[in-house]
Design a protein around this motif. Sequence first.
Motif, PDB file in Angstrom:
ATOM      1  N   PHE A 159       0.827  -1.210   0.000  1.00  0.00           N
ATOM      2  CA  PHE A 159       0.000   0.000   0.000  1.00  0.00           C
ATOM      3  C   PHE A 159       0.862   1.260   0.000  1.00  0.00           C
ATOM      4  N   ILE A 160       1.817   1.340   0.906  1.00  0.00           N
ATOM      5  CA  ILE A 160       2.665   2.532   1.017  1.00  0.00           C
ATOM      6  C   ILE A 160       3.544   2.702  -0.217  1.00  0.00           C
ATOM      7  N   GLY A 161       4.203   1.622  -0.635  1.00  0.00           N
ATOM      8  CA  GLY A 161       5.111   1.713  -1.778  1.00  0.00           C
ATOM      9  C   GLY A 161       4.394   2.096  -3.060  1.00  0.00           C
ATOM     10  N   ASN A 166       2.705   6.141  -7.185  1.00  0.00           N
ATOM     11  CA  ASN A 166       1.643   6.758  -7.984  1.00  0.00           C
ATOM     12  C   ASN A 166       1.548   8.265  -7.745  1.00  0.00           C
ATOM     13  N   LEU A 167       1.787   8.691  -6.495  1.00  0.00           N
ATOM     14  CA  LEU A 167       1.802  10.131  -6.206  1.00  0.00           C
ATOM     15  C   LEU A 167       2.954  10.795  -6.951  1.00  0.00           C
ATOM     16  N   ILE A 223      -5.626   4.901 -12.879  1.00  0.00           N
ATOM     17  CA  ILE A 223      -5.431   5.366 -14.253  1.00  0.00           C
ATOM     18  C   ILE A 223      -6.217   6.647 -14.514  1.00  0.00           C
ATOM     19  N   PHE A 224      -7.437   6.706 -14.001  1.00  0.00           N
ATOM     20  CA  PHE A 224      -8.262   7.909 -14.165  1.00  0.00           C
ATOM     21  C   PHE A 224      -7.559   9.105 -13.532  1.00  0.00           C
ATOM     22  N   ALA A 225      -6.970   8.895 -12.356  1.00  0.00           N
ATOM     23  CA  ALA A 225      -6.270   9.987 -11.668  1.00  0.00           C
ATOM     24  C   ALA A 225      -5.095  10.493 -12.495  1.00  0.00           C
ATOM     25  N   ILE A 226      -4.378   9.591 -13.165  1.00  0.00           N
ATOM     26  CA  ILE A 226      -3.247  10.011 -14.003  1.00  0.00           C
ATOM     27  C   ILE A 226      -3.738  10.865 -15.168  1.00  0.00           C
ATOM     28  N   VAL A 227      -4.913  10.526 -15.717  1.00  0.00           N
ATOM     29  CA  VAL A 227      -5.494  11.340 -16.797  1.00  0.00           C
ATOM     30  C   VAL A 227      -5.758  12.758 -16.298  1.00  0.00           C
ATOM     31  N   THR A 270      -5.818   8.558  -5.577  1.00  0.00           N
ATOM     32  CA  THR A 270      -4.572   7.809  -5.721  1.00  0.00           C
ATOM     33  C   THR A 270      -4.289   6.982  -4.472  1.00  0.00           C
ATOM     34  N   ILE A 271      -4.527   7.577  -3.316  1.00  0.00           N
ATOM     35  CA  ILE A 271      -4.320   6.863  -2.051  1.00  0.00           C
ATOM     36  C   ILE A 271      -5.303   5.703  -1.927  1.00  0.00           C
ATOM     37  N   ALA A 272      -6.565   5.942  -2.321  1.00  0.00           N
ATOM     38  CA  ALA A 272      -7.583   4.884  -2.274  1.00  0.00           C
ATOM     39  C   ALA A 272      -7.202   3.735  -3.215  1.00  0.00           C
ATOM     40  N   ALA A 273      -6.662   4.088  -4.402  1.00  0.00           N
ATOM     41  CA  ALA A 273      -6.234   3.060  -5.356  1.00  0.00           C
ATOM     42  C   ALA A 273      -5.089   2.239  -4.766  1.00  0.00           C
ATOM     43  N   GLY A 274      -4.147   2.915  -4.084  1.00  0.00           N
ATOM     44  CA  GLY A 274      -3.048   2.211  -3.443  1.00  0.00           C
ATOM     45  C   GLY A 274      -3.539   1.266  -2.363  1.00  0.00           C
ATOM     46  N   PHE A 275      -4.539   1.706  -1.613  1.00  0.00           N
ATOM     47  CA  PHE A 275      -5.117   0.860  -0.560  1.00  0.00           C
ATOM     48  C   PHE A 275      -5.761  -0.381  -1.176  1.00  0.00           C
ATOM     49  N   LEU A 276      -6.531  -0.194  -2.244  1.00  0.00           N
ATOM     50  CA  LEU A 276      -7.179  -1.325  -2.899  1.00  0.00           C
ATOM     51  C   LEU A 276      -6.158  -2.299  -3.470  1.00  0.00           C
ATOM     52  N   GLU A 277      -5.073  -1.755  -4.048  1.00  0.00           N
ATOM     53  CA  GLU A 277      -4.049  -2.620  -4.624  1.00  0.00           C
ATOM     54  C   GLU A 277      -3.320  -3.413  -3.540  1.00  0.00           C
TER      55      GLU A 277
END
Length: 325
Positions: A159-161, A166-167, A223-227, A270-277
Amino acid sequence: MREVAFIKQNKQKWLNFEKAIFGKQLKNPDELASLYIQLVNDLSYAQTYYPKSKTILYLNNLTARAFQKIYKTKREDNNRFIHFWKTEVPLIVYEYRRYIFYSFIISFCFIAIGVLSAANDGAFVRLILGNAYVNETLENIESGDPVAIYKSGSNWGSFIGITLNNLYVGIQAFLYGVFAGLGTVYVMLHNFIMVGSFQYFFHQQGVLWESVRGIWIHGSMEIFAIVIEGAAGLILGASILFPKTFSRITSFKIGVKNGVKILISTFPFTIAAGFLEGYVTRYSNTMPNWLSVGIILTTLSFISFYYLVYPFMVNKKLKEFHATL
């Protein structure tokens, strides 16, 4: 009245209003509201008598920023945090909505390039993803768990890495916009060609569905966040290339300010995506299809609503506010 005379008559008033909005010494809310009404009247006059004039663009931009400033200083909206997410960011996104559109078009084009390149060159996927990743994924596919690579490491460590990486990508996409937007396009090229070739690789191996139901649990928001972060970078680049009625330095400052706000707005996603991953994707092969698809559709719907629908709702409310003046 000729447009030249109209501008000459009101120029000083508009400049004073700019100082009141962007200056360090802000006027009180009532005084700002009074000035705002005058500005709206001038805008209406310009729209009626000079419909193709650049003066309208200038006044419309100034009016939108004035609206944000007034609402920020109103007593009933004294929670700055809520105001930022509820009103300020959506209005900025609406103002720069065409850059969101450009960013999506660029992203889809690079994804298509990634798919076509992977389809026509067997070595392309290894070039983009690296031999180690491809070899490990092929072994995972043979063992019946195509997305097993997302199970490596601890939940919190992943999650952290992942979140920090992504940030970093998002901040990079924005900051590189200072190179006339070309730096942002380069970051998007690298990431979205990778997405296209990555998904085609799984299709080629006959496990596309397995990859989609697993990877896009976190990928929809990531991916949406990167857009959106790419759009913020394009805004920064456009502020340098196309200053409009502002001086180039003033335009750049506005571009930085608004771009940063859009960038910051992507961080929770982005943080939520990291948590899910880190905590959910690793269990995708054991969860029922309806659950994984439900998570994907829910996350995608939420971020899509915030950036593609909600800004129009807030802008409509702004127009209704204008109509009451």
